[in-house]
Design a protein around this motif. Structure first.
Motif, short mmCIF file in Angstrom:
data_model
loop_
_atom_site.label_atom_id
_atom_site.label_comp_id
_atom_site.label_asym_id
_atom_site.label_seq_id
_atom_site.Cartn_x
_atom_site.Cartn_y
_atom_site.Cartn_z
N CYS A 32 -36.19 -41.12 72.71
CA CYS A 32 -34.94 -41.83 72.99
C CYS A 32 -34.59 -41.87 74.47
CB CYS A 32 -33.79 -41.18 72.22
SG CYS A 32 -33.28 -39.56 72.86
N ARG A 33 -34.94 -40.84 75.21
CA ARG A 33 -34.56 -40.68 76.62
C ARG A 33 -33.05 -40.74 76.80
NH1 ARG A 33 -39.84 -41.57 79.31
NH2 ARG A 33 -38.88 -41.19 81.34
N GLU A 34 -32.30 -40.37 75.77
CA GLU A 34 -30.84 -40.34 75.83
C GLU A 34 -30.27 -39.00 75.39
OE1 GLU A 34 -29.37 -43.53 73.48
OE2 GLU A 34 -29.94 -45.08 74.91
N GLY A 35 -31.13 -38.02 75.10
CA GLY A 35 -30.63 -36.70 74.70
C GLY A 35 -30.11 -36.62 73.30
N ILE A 36 -30.61 -37.49 72.41
CA ILE A 36 -30.08 -37.48 71.04
C ILE A 36 -31.14 -37.25 69.98
CG2 ILE A 36 -28.10 -38.93 71.56
CD1 ILE A 36 -29.68 -41.29 70.36
N CYS A 37 -32.43 -37.25 70.34
CA CYS A 37 -33.46 -37.15 69.30
C CYS A 37 -34.13 -35.79 69.25
CB CYS A 37 -34.51 -38.24 69.48
SG CYS A 37 -35.70 -37.96 70.83
N GLY A 38 -34.18 -35.06 70.37
CA GLY A 38 -34.76 -33.72 70.38
C GLY A 38 -36.27 -33.68 70.57
N SER A 39 -36.93 -34.83 70.72
CA SER A 39 -38.39 -34.81 70.83
C SER A 39 -38.87 -34.17 72.12
CB SER A 39 -38.96 -36.23 70.72
OG SER A 39 -38.46 -37.06 71.75
N CYS A 40 -38.04 -34.15 73.16
CA CYS A 40 -38.46 -33.57 74.44
C CYS A 40 -37.95 -32.15 74.64
CB CYS A 40 -38.00 -34.45 75.60
SG CYS A 40 -36.20 -34.46 75.86
N GLU A 41 -37.36 -31.54 73.64
CA GLU A 41 -36.79 -30.20 73.80
C GLU A 41 -37.82 -29.24 74.37
OE1 GLU A 41 -34.10 -26.96 71.29
OE2 GLU A 41 -34.95 -28.72 70.28
N THR A 42 -37.46 -28.57 75.46
CA THR A 42 -38.41 -27.77 76.24
C THR A 42 -37.85 -26.37 76.49
OG1 THR A 42 -39.23 -29.76 77.36
CG2 THR A 42 -39.67 -27.64 78.43
N PRO A 43 -38.64 -25.31 76.29
CA PRO A 43 -38.17 -23.96 76.58
C PRO A 43 -37.88 -23.77 78.07
CG PRO A 43 -40.08 -23.90 75.13
CD PRO A 43 -39.97 -25.31 75.63
N VAL A 44 -36.78 -23.09 78.38
CA VAL A 44 -36.39 -22.75 79.75
C VAL A 44 -36.74 -21.28 79.98
CG1 VAL A 44 -34.49 -22.55 81.39
CG2 VAL A 44 -34.54 -24.46 79.75
N LEU A 45 -37.58 -21.00 80.96
CA LEU A 45 -38.01 -19.64 81.25
C LEU A 45 -37.14 -18.97 82.32
CD1 LEU A 45 -41.89 -20.19 81.29
CD2 LEU A 45 -40.40 -19.56 79.36
#
Length: 315
Positions: free
Chosen positions: A264-277
């Motif tokens: 989506c590139r809009e922050g609504i689908c979650g496909s790019c969710e990435t761990p923050v270290l």
């Protein structure tokens, strides 16, 4: 092929309403598919586009997956491809199922759907009905002809209220939500106008009563930080980039050769969710809960930024 990715075959396509096609997908050879729970979606690679669609078949079914797609001729191309080019017998690559909209246990449910927003709610309704949990659905749309799955919903009788706008106006949200009902979980999916109106009326309800799934980013998203530059380090790939004040983390990383799954590139689908270290994310998505934002363990690099000088991501 990445984890949880597979090729599926389009077994059938069915008109569910004016402009709404359901698509049934099976594994080649009829092999069982991974189980899923209400609220789950599939990410489907359509060639030029990657799109996410809610699963709307029988909850947990492993013989096939069903999605429904609204034709949007003025959209970004994904729905037009499904309606105009995708046909039974074709193969598509999918990822998932993933679930960012789970049905939580509750004494009773109020489901509110607008248009194609009925899709994630269908399996929720089926699970609540099968479990004997009291529930009610109020389903609004432009007209009965445009509202999908009405024959399936008819078997539930008076538990379902259909509100076609051309004959009955819009659902009376004040009557539905004006008095808070402790113990009732409200699930809403549909256009942003409906979701925003429901959110306003649920402000007086007990915390955690309302659960929503959006098709577009909220118009009134509150931002924590300024649009300033910061540094992002990718721990696994060894790439470090400077993210400018007017570009996204995802754009900066893609330019450096680091690809992140996205739909989506809009922050609504979650496909790019990435761990923050390391570092503090400035969350600007429409998915994470307040507790998840506070924990800061993940972020959506398509929209979210940084409140510290530097972020270290597990990429």
């Amino acid at each position: 092929m990445v984890e949880n990715e597979r090729e599926l075959v389009v077994r059938s396509m069915t008109w569910e309403a004016d402009g709404v096609l359901s698509v049934t997908l099976t594994a080649p050879g009829g092999a069982p598919l991974p189980p899923w729970e209400p609220g789950a979606h599939l990410e489907i690679d359509l060639g030029k586009w990657v799109r996410q669609y809610s699963l709307c078949g029988a909850p947990g079914g492993t013989g096939s997956y069903r999605i429904a797609v609204l034709y949007e001729p003025d959209g970004r191309g994904g729905s037009a491809y499904v309606h105009e080019e995708l046909r039974p017998g074709r193969t598509v690559r999918v990822r998932g199922p993933r679930n960012r909209f789970p049905l939580e246990d509750a004494p009773r449910y109020l489901f509110l759907a607008g248009g194609i927003g009925i899709t994630p709610l269908l399996p929720m309704i089926a699970q609540a009905a099968d479990g004997g949990v009291p529930w009610r659905l109020v389903y609004g749309g432009r007209s009965r002809d445009s509202m999908a799955f009405l024959p399936e919903l008819a078997r539930y009788g008076d538990a379902v209220t259909i509100v076609p706008e051309d004959s009955d106006g819009r659902p009376d949200l004040d009557a539905l939500l004006g008095a808070p009902e402790p113990g009732t979980a409200v699930y809403c999916c549909g256009p942003e106008g409906l979701i925003a109106a429901v959110e306003r009326r649920c402000e007086a309800w007990p915390h955690g009563s309302l659960h929503v799934e959006r098709f577009a980013a909220a118009r009134d998203q509150v931002l924590d930080g300024e649009d300033t530059a910061f540094e992002v380090e990718c721990a696994r790939s060894g790439v470090t980039v400077e993210v400018g004040a007017f570009e996204t983390v995802m754009d900066a990383l893609e330019q450096a050769g680091v690809q992140i799954p996205n739909a989506c590139r809009e922050g609504i689908c979650g496909s790019c969710e990435t761990p923050v270290l390391a570092g503090v994310a400035d969350h600007r998505d429409g998915l994470l809960t307040d507790a998840e934002r506070e924990a800061g363990a993940t972020m959506m690099p398509c929209v979210s930024r940084c409140l510290s000088d530097r972020l270290v991501l597990d990429l």
